[in-house]
Design a protein around this motif. Structure first.
Motif, PDB file in Angstrom:
ATOM      1  N   TYR A   4       0.832  -1.211   0.000  1.00 36.06           N
ATOM      2  CA  TYR A   4       0.000   0.000   0.000  1.00 36.06           C
ATOM      3  C   TYR A   4       0.865   1.258   0.000  1.00 36.06           C
ATOM      4  CZ  TYR A   4      -2.744   3.792   2.036  1.00 36.06           C
ATOM      5  OH  TYR A   4      -3.310   5.010   2.277  1.00 36.06           O
TER       6      TYR A   4
ATOM      7  N   SER B 280     -12.184   3.622  -5.477  1.00 34.27           N
ATOM      8  CA  SER B 280     -11.805   3.425  -4.077  1.00 34.27           C
ATOM      9  C   SER B 280     -12.807   2.591  -3.296  1.00 34.27           C
ATOM     10  CB  SER B 280     -11.634   4.792  -3.402  1.00 34.27           C
ATOM     11  OG  SER B 280     -10.648   5.543  -4.063  1.00 34.27           O
TER      12      SER B 280
ATOM     13  N   THR C 155      -8.049   7.071   1.140  1.00 39.04           N
ATOM     14  CA  THR C 155      -8.986   6.285   0.330  1.00 39.04           C
ATOM     15  C   THR C 155      -9.374   7.016  -0.951  1.00 39.04           C
ATOM     16  OG1 THR C 155     -10.876   7.198   1.546  1.00 39.04           O
ATOM     17  CG2 THR C 155      -9.923   5.148   2.368  1.00 39.04           C
TER      18      THR C 155
ATOM     19  N   TYR D 157     -11.790  -5.973  -1.074  1.00 36.27           N
ATOM     20  CA  TYR D 157     -10.858  -6.446  -0.048  1.00 36.27           C
ATOM     21  C   TYR D 157     -11.613  -7.132   1.091  1.00 36.27           C
ATOM     22  CZ  TYR D 157      -7.654  -6.337   3.906  1.00 36.27           C
ATOM     23  OH  TYR D 157      -6.905  -6.694   4.994  1.00 36.27           O
TER      24      TYR D 157
ATOM     25  N   LEU E 212     -12.285  -1.247  -1.651  1.00 42.84           N
ATOM     26  CA  LEU E 212     -12.466  -1.570  -0.237  1.00 42.84           C
ATOM     27  C   LEU E 212     -13.440  -2.724  -0.059  1.00 42.84           C
ATOM     28  CD1 LEU E 212     -12.036  -0.968   2.766  1.00 42.84           C
ATOM     29  CD2 LEU E 212     -13.842   0.770   2.600  1.00 42.84           C
TER      30      LEU E 212
END
Length: 266
Positions: free
Chosen positions: A72, A168, A85, A175, A172
């Motif tokens: 990251y 974004s 983010t 993930y 998320l």
């Protein structure tokens, strides 16, 4: 005419040098570099069994969170821009410079891999120095350890590039979905009471279904000592590893190629 290239020098220089010099990115990288040293120091000094304590500290290099967070730092532009983010700032290279989507993805992947590998090997060297100075003789550093670090950096960099290519919010959600398919599926596979309501049986079956199909997508740390000890484990892990690595990069290029960007979005 645009000359095709797999890697972009400007993007690599920005992610591996210019961005790291900024305190928002440089300080977390330094903390990751020094964390195992600090843990080794306090663990060995305060322990009645220093060898066992040192062995536990070395396990930090088998922690998937370390690899993901380092990927990251080197791939994302969130900390640098102050928007963890937010959309990647370097996406404007797709407009201002002759760079293809494939080149962008592979350059980001290379930066994540190389940056993570260098930071972790420096951390390993520092931790080994601290352990040696404290009288710790045994350490796990061998060929298997080195290969494990390198290949973990590869797979987690590819996974984060895959998330990085998405908007974004979608990244998320993806993930959380893949992480949940792995962790919750492993928990539910243990079993449940026969007296449990039928509804929970259906919930478990649904979770196990997603775990079966998507549980291996979320990368886990590679342990080369395990691969070397079993031919079956070697074959299975290598197939899963290579398929995930190629899948992440392919999907990242595909997603970025399908996305539409506004010139005024940054």
């Amino acid at each position: 005419m645009i000359k095709p290239s797999l890697l972009n020098k400007t993007l690599i220089r920005f992610n591996l040098w210019e961005k790291v010099r900024a305190w928002r990115v440089g300080i977390p990288i330094m903390l990751f570099m020094g964390l195992p040293c600090y843990m080794m120091l306090i663990s060995v000094i305060d322990s009645t069994e220093p060898e066992a304590a040192a062995k536990n500290v070395w396990n930090i290099f088998n922690n998937s969170s370390i690899y993901f967070l380092l990927a990251y730092l080197f791939i994302s532009d969130g900390l640098l821009s102050g928007r963890p983010t937010g959309e990647p700032e370097t996406l404007n290279l797709l407009f201002t410079r002759p760079i293809t989507r494939t080149c962008y993805v592979l350059s980001k992947f290379f930066c994540g891999f190389l940056g993570s590998t260098v930071v972790l090997f420096i951390s390993v060297a520092l931790t080994l120095g601290v352990a040696t100075s404290l009288g710790i003789v045994e350490n796990p550093i061998d060929t298997h350890f080195v290969f494990s670090v390198v290949f973990n950096c590869l797979i987690f960099s590819a996974f984060y590039v895959f998330l990085h290519a998405m908007p974004s919010l979608l990244g998320l959600v993806s993930y959380l979905f893949f992480s949940g398919c792995q962790t919750v599926g492993e928990i539910m596979s243990i079993g449940y009471s026969s007296s449990a309501p039928t509804f929970f049986k259906y919930v478990k079956d649904a979770i196990l279904f997603f775990n079966y199909w998507f549980g291996d997508v979320f990368p886990s740390c590679v342990d080369f000592s395990l691969i070397a000890s079993s031919y079956y484990a070697c074959t299975e892990l290598i197939v899963v590893y290579l398929s995930n690595l190629s899948l992440f990069l392919f999907l990242a290029i595909l997603i970025l190629s399908l996305r539409e960007f506004s010139y005024g979005s940054d």
